[in-house]
Each structure stands twice: as C-alpha cells, then as structure tokens.
Motif scaffolding. Structure first.
Motif, PDB file in Angstrom:
ATOM      1  N   ARG A 195       0.750  -1.261  -0.047  1.00  0.00           N
ATOM      2  CA  ARG A 195       0.191   0.056   0.018  1.00  0.00           C
ATOM      3  C   ARG A 195       0.788   1.369  -0.087  1.00  0.00           C
ATOM      4  NH1 ARG A 195      -4.996  -0.206   1.297  1.00  0.00           N
ATOM      5  NH2 ARG A 195      -4.493  -2.153   2.579  1.00  0.00           N
ATOM      6  N   ASN A 196       0.575   2.317  -0.801  1.00  0.00           N
ATOM      7  CA  ASN A 196       1.372   3.328  -0.810  1.00  0.00           C
ATOM      8  C   ASN A 196       1.003   4.317   0.451  1.00  0.00           C
ATOM      9  OD1 ASN A 196       2.286   3.007  -3.443  1.00  0.00           O
ATOM     10  ND2 ASN A 196       0.487   3.792  -4.334  1.00  0.00           N
ATOM     11  N   PRO A 197       2.033   4.910   0.839  1.00  0.00           N
ATOM     12  CA  PRO A 197       1.704   5.758   2.131  1.00  0.00           C
ATOM     13  C   PRO A 197       0.714   7.056   1.754  1.00  0.00           C
ATOM     14  CG  PRO A 197       4.101   5.951   1.431  1.00  0.00           C
ATOM     15  CD  PRO A 197       3.446   5.315   0.439  1.00  0.00           C
ATOM     16  N   ILE A 198       0.487   7.794   2.676  1.00  0.00           N
ATOM     17  CA  ILE A 198      -0.440   8.744   2.206  1.00  0.00           C
ATOM     18  C   ILE A 198       0.505   9.872   1.485  1.00  0.00           C
ATOM     19  CG2 ILE A 198      -1.977  10.699   3.359  1.00  0.00           C
ATOM     20  CD1 ILE A 198      -2.260   8.865   5.766  1.00  0.00           C
ATOM     21  N   ALA A 199       0.300   9.835   0.195  1.00  0.00           N
ATOM     22  CA  ALA A 199       0.851  10.591  -0.653  1.00  0.00           C
ATOM     23  C   ALA A 199       0.998  12.180  -0.586  1.00  0.00           C
ATOM     24  CB  ALA A 199       0.855  10.321  -2.110  1.00  0.00           C
ATOM     25  N   SER A 200      -0.292  12.560   0.242  1.00  0.00           N
ATOM     26  CA  SER A 200      -0.712  14.113   0.118  1.00  0.00           C
ATOM     27  C   SER A 200       0.279  14.679   1.243  1.00  0.00           C
ATOM     28  CB  SER A 200      -2.001  14.380   0.198  1.00  0.00           C
ATOM     29  OG  SER A 200      -2.455  13.638   1.481  1.00  0.00           O
ATOM     30  N   LEU A 201       0.767  14.201   2.150  1.00  0.00           N
ATOM     31  CA  LEU A 201       1.687  14.552   3.300  1.00  0.00           C
ATOM     32  C   LEU A 201       2.818  14.802   2.980  1.00  0.00           C
ATOM     33  CD1 LEU A 201      -0.228  12.672   6.073  1.00  0.00           C
ATOM     34  CD2 LEU A 201      -0.766  14.749   5.091  1.00  0.00           C
ATOM     35  N   ALA A 202       3.486  14.217   1.766  1.00  0.00           N
ATOM     36  CA  ALA A 202       4.893  14.583   1.668  1.00  0.00           C
ATOM     37  C   ALA A 202       5.103  14.263   0.045  1.00  0.00           C
ATOM     38  CB  ALA A 202       5.841  13.678   2.653  1.00  0.00           C
ATOM     39  N   SER A 203       6.181  14.913  -0.451  1.00  0.00           N
ATOM     40  CA  SER A 203       6.530  14.791  -1.884  1.00  0.00           C
ATOM     41  C   SER A 203       6.610  13.397  -2.171  1.00  0.00           C
ATOM     42  CB  SER A 203       7.670  15.518  -2.204  1.00  0.00           C
ATOM     43  OG  SER A 203       8.720  14.828  -1.631  1.00  0.00           O
ATOM     44  N   GLU A 204       6.405  12.669  -3.341  1.00  0.00           N
ATOM     45  CA  GLU A 204       6.440  11.595  -4.058  1.00  0.00           C
ATOM     46  C   GLU A 204       7.830  11.153  -4.092  1.00  0.00           C
ATOM     47  OE1 GLU A 204       4.003  10.094  -7.061  1.00  0.00           O
ATOM     48  OE2 GLU A 204       2.282  11.187  -6.509  1.00  0.00           O
ATOM     49  N   ALA A 205       8.593  12.144  -4.374  1.00  0.00           N
ATOM     50  CA  ALA A 205      10.214  11.837  -4.693  1.00  0.00           C
ATOM     51  C   ALA A 205      10.843  11.415  -3.313  1.00  0.00           C
ATOM     52  CB  ALA A 205      10.753  12.927  -5.180  1.00  0.00           C
ATOM     53  N   PHE A 206      10.372  11.906  -2.064  1.00  0.00           N
ATOM     54  CA  PHE A 206      10.891  11.520  -0.818  1.00  0.00           C
ATOM     55  C   PHE A 206      10.337  10.200  -0.499  1.00  0.00           C
ATOM     56  CE2 PHE A 206      12.825  13.375   2.656  1.00  0.00           C
ATOM     57  CZ  PHE A 206      12.449  12.599   3.890  1.00  0.00           C
ATOM     58  N   ALA A 207       9.250   9.943  -0.791  1.00  0.00           N
ATOM     59  CA  ALA A 207       8.696   8.332  -0.474  1.00  0.00           C
ATOM     60  C   ALA A 207       9.416   7.414  -1.382  1.00  0.00           C
ATOM     61  CB  ALA A 207       7.208   8.408  -0.617  1.00  0.00           C
ATOM     62  N   HIS A 208       9.727   7.840  -2.507  1.00  0.00           N
ATOM     63  CA  HIS A 208      10.176   6.917  -3.577  1.00  0.00           C
ATOM     64  C   HIS A 208      11.551   6.692  -2.983  1.00  0.00           C
ATOM     65  CE1 HIS A 208       7.101   7.549  -6.918  1.00  0.00           C
ATOM     66  NE2 HIS A 208       6.694   6.884  -6.284  1.00  0.00           N
ATOM     67  N   GLU A 209      12.203   7.567  -2.555  1.00  0.00           N
ATOM     68  CA  GLU A 209      13.610   7.600  -2.098  1.00  0.00           C
ATOM     69  C   GLU A 209      13.928   6.626  -0.956  1.00  0.00           C
ATOM     70  OE1 GLU A 209      17.290   9.909   0.007  1.00  0.00           O
ATOM     71  OE2 GLU A 209      15.613  10.879  -0.337  1.00  0.00           O
ATOM     72  N   TYR A 210      12.926   6.499  -0.100  1.00  0.00           N
ATOM     73  CA  TYR A 210      12.861   5.575   0.922  1.00  0.00           C
ATOM     74  C   TYR A 210      12.555   4.133   0.402  1.00  0.00           C
ATOM     75  CZ  TYR A 210      11.515   3.102   5.303  1.00  0.00           C
ATOM     76  OH  TYR A 210      11.453   2.322   6.342  1.00  0.00           O
ATOM     77  N   ALA A 211      11.677   4.125  -0.424  1.00  0.00           N
ATOM     78  CA  ALA A 211      11.429   2.719  -1.069  1.00  0.00           C
ATOM     79  C   ALA A 211      12.389   2.046  -1.594  1.00  0.00           C
ATOM     80  CB  ALA A 211      10.023   2.917  -2.022  1.00  0.00           C
ATOM     81  N   ARG A 212      13.375   2.763  -2.456  1.00  0.00           N
ATOM     82  CA  ARG A 212      14.471   2.246  -3.224  1.00  0.00           C
ATOM     83  C   ARG A 212      15.588   2.074  -2.053  1.00  0.00           C
ATOM     84  NH1 ARG A 212      13.686   6.796  -6.420  1.00  0.00           N
ATOM     85  NH2 ARG A 212      15.380   8.028  -5.340  1.00  0.00           N
ATOM     86  N   LEU A 213      15.638   2.598  -1.101  1.00  0.00           N
ATOM     87  CA  LEU A 213      16.650   2.264  -0.076  1.00  0.00           C
ATOM     88  C   LEU A 213      16.206   1.044   0.763  1.00  0.00           C
ATOM     89  CD1 LEU A 213      18.994   2.814   1.961  1.00  0.00           C
ATOM     90  CD2 LEU A 213      17.537   3.930   3.428  1.00  0.00           C
TER      91      LEU A 213
END
Length: 384
Positions: free
Chosen positions: A7-25
């Motif tokens: 499930r995707n995080p609540i994308a409206s609370l932070a930039s998608e790029a930030f969430a994607h960086e964490y996902a890649r890590l």
C-alpha cells in the motif's frame, strides 16, 4: 505486526520523490528481519500495547513535509473552530440545544462552567483516506486521546532500525511528533488557566497539595475498560513534572469537607486539584452512583479543575451532525467551515476497511500532531 505492505503511504502529506527514495533504500537493503526484531523488542519494553497484547504495527512510515504540515494545521484550525462554535452555541442558544433532544438533567451538565476558556481541551479528528487519496472526516473524539502512547512508541521503534538510521543520515532534519508529552502539557496548561478557589495561586493550600508538590491530579476513568499500560505512562510523565498523579475509578470519587465550609473532591488517595476525565460522560452516567454525584458537585461548585468538564458531551450525540447542518447554525459558519461540515455529514460513522485512517490531534485548540493506521496497524510518522 506486518512487514512493509504494498500500500502506498499517504502521498498528500509529503513529496512523492521523498517516499520513492525511502522505498528504493528499503528495496536495496534486502532482508530487514533483524530491524523488525529490534523494533519488536523495543516495543515489548514499552507501555505501547493493550494489556498483555503488543501494539499492532507496520514498518511502512508516513512522511510529512512542510506543505503537508501546513495542510494539516489548516484543517485542524477549521475543524476545531466548528467544534468551538457548536459548543458555545449549545450553552448559549436554547433553540440549538433543543436539536440534540437531551433530557434536562444532561443538558444542564453540558452547560456547567468549567472555570477556563477552552471549550474542548483534548480533541482527536479521525480522517479516512480512500482510493485516490481522497480524505474525509468521519469521527470526533474528545474524552481521552487514546492511542497516543502507542503511536509515539511505534515511531521511536522504527527510528532505531538500521535502514531508518541510514535514511536519517541523508535527511538530518527528520523529526517526529511527541503526542504523549504534548497531551500531558496541555492538561497542565488547562489547570494553570483554571479560575478555581484561590487561583491563580499555584499552591492553594495543604488540602490540595502533597508536601512540596504544587498540585494533585487524578486520571479518572472506568477501570474495567481502561488501558492501564497507557495510564501508567501518563502518570510517569506527570510525576516527572512534579505532579502528584494517580488513577481513580469513577466510583472512588467523593466530596469531603476538609475544613469547616470548605469541600474538596477526593479519591482513595486524597484531595484532587485537577481531574483528567478519560471516560465518556455517557459511560459515567451509566455507572451512576456516588462517584457521579461527586463529579457533578465538583463541577457545580468548581472545586476541582475538570479537564474537558461535561461540556463536550454534545459532540457524541447522534444528533450532532444534523445540528451542525441546521439552517440556524450554518449561518454561523465560514465557507470553509461549512464545506467541512457538509462533508462530515455525508460520511459513514466508520472508515471503510482497507483505508488509511489519519488521526489529527488538537490540544487546547492547537494542532499537536498526527498518527496513522492502515488496516488497524499503527505506522511510524516522521516530519521532513
């Protein structure tokens, strides 16, 4: 506990790029079982669970950036303004009170003065995020700020993981809400603002205090239905601030004359300067008995600071939403407040299964932070 869901995080609370960086890590790190075990061990050492059950949690974090934080604060300001106006209207407008259909005795309790200005000191707004990220307010709670200990501890637990340590090295401005501390501070702020006997003197007499301590506080609830793990955490924090804090069941309360002509609310431990009510008024009315009578007398005579008082009970009424959308009350609302109320009115009384549920906490009228659940699992929350 579950490992990271898809499930995707609540994308409206932070930039998608930030969430994607964490996902890649996370993907590059491979096996995270050791991190999960470390977090589980930490949570087992805390008071984050319910009874003997550990807190149910997910290691998928929620990130909130500056824009997301601003949106949350704007929402909380609008929502709290609606509540403030509604509670003031209930006390001051007989026609508005009539919309709730309460009996005269309960209505009178809800109109008692509390000795301080804040209408609802402890508020939690529950928002559901469905498909596409659409958000909707579906519930308001005012009695207890339940779950804040678990939310804080889950955030601390995953922050100890090696993967998050690596992520934090890249983003050294990461921080987190501390809802539990904020809640404790808000209760004490209400007490300090209370206009009770002898106040604003912080040490009103030996019938209120214990030794060198400046106040006594009783966390009052229904013992059979209270998470005592959470209560013990709050008691520890109050005592760290020099407060004589303890828990009391409603049935343990009584009114005692401590000196000629001077009465005090007391529990089994002694006199009480401040009550933090962590049980709904409806449950107190069900319990009844001498404890209810004592609490009512304390409110009527204003001999103890009752955090939340009785005045928030209209928010739990089944007529609450229809009263807010009444023609008379709607005229009191701004366009943004009216939009929120109409959305609230169209929502069901529970979030749909599988939705992210966001809890927005407002203490003493100010935004204090959030917690997030997905499918009943608490998620760590971090500020970018």
């Amino acid at each position: 506990m579950t490992e990271n869901a898809t499930r995707n995080p609540i994308a409206s609370l932070a930039s998608e790029a930030f969430a994607h960086e964490y996902a890649r890590l996370l993907q590059d790190s491979g096996d995270v079982s050791r991190d999960l075990a470390r977090a589980e061990n930490y949570l087992a050492s805390t008071r984050a669970g319910l009874g003997d059950e550990p807190v149910a949690w997910s290691s998928e974090p929620v990130f909130v950036d500056g824009n997301g934080l601003e949106r949350l604060e704007t929402f909380s300001n609008i929502a709290y303004s609606v509540l403030d106006k509604a509670l003031r209207a209930f006390r001051n407008n007989a026609d508005f009170r009539a919309l709730f259909g309460m009996d005269a005795a309960t209505e009178r309790l809800c109109c008692l003065d509390t000795g301080y200005e804040c209408q609802a000191p402890i508020v939690r707004f529950d928002i559901a995020f469905g498909d596409g990220g659409a958000a909707q307010l579906f519930n308001v709670a005012t009695a207890a700020a339940r779950g804040v200990v678990g939310a804080d501890e889950v955030t601390r637990a995953w922050r100890r993981s090696s993967i998050f340590t690596e992520f934090e090295c890249r983003h050294q401005t990461l921080s987190a809400f501390d809802l539990t501390e904020a809640c404790v501070d808000s209760v004490l702020d209400v007490y300090r603002a209370w206009a009770g006997p002898g106040f604003p003197d912080t040490n009103p007499g030996d019938d209120y205090t214990y030794g060198d301590e400046t106040m006594s506080l009783s966390i009052v609830g229904d013992r059979a239905n209270t998470d005592m793990n959470e209560i013990e955490r709050f008691i520890t924090l109050f005592r760290d601030r020099g407060v004589h804090a303890r828990f009391a069941d409603v049935s343990e309360l009584s009114i005692r004359e401590v000196r000629p002509g001077r009465v005090r609310l007391v529990d089994g431990d002694g006199p009480i300067a401040c009550v933090w009510r962590r049980v709904d008024l409806g449950r107190i009315l069900e319990i009844g008995g001498a404890g209810l009578d004592a609490l009512v007398q304390a409110a009527e005579r204003n001999v103890a600071c009752l955090v939340g008082g009785m005045r928030t009970w209209p928010l739990a009424s089944p007529q609450f939403v229809s009263a807010l959308t009444s023609e008379a009350f709607s005229r009191e609302l701004s366009s943004s407040e009216l939009e929120l109320v109409r959305g609230f009115a169209s929502w069901s009384d529970a979030a749909e299964h599988g939705c992210d549920t966001l809890n927005v906490f407002v203490f003493n009228g100010h935004f204090a932070g959030i917690s997030v659940e997905t499918d009943g699992l608490r998620r760590p929350c971090y500020l970018v």
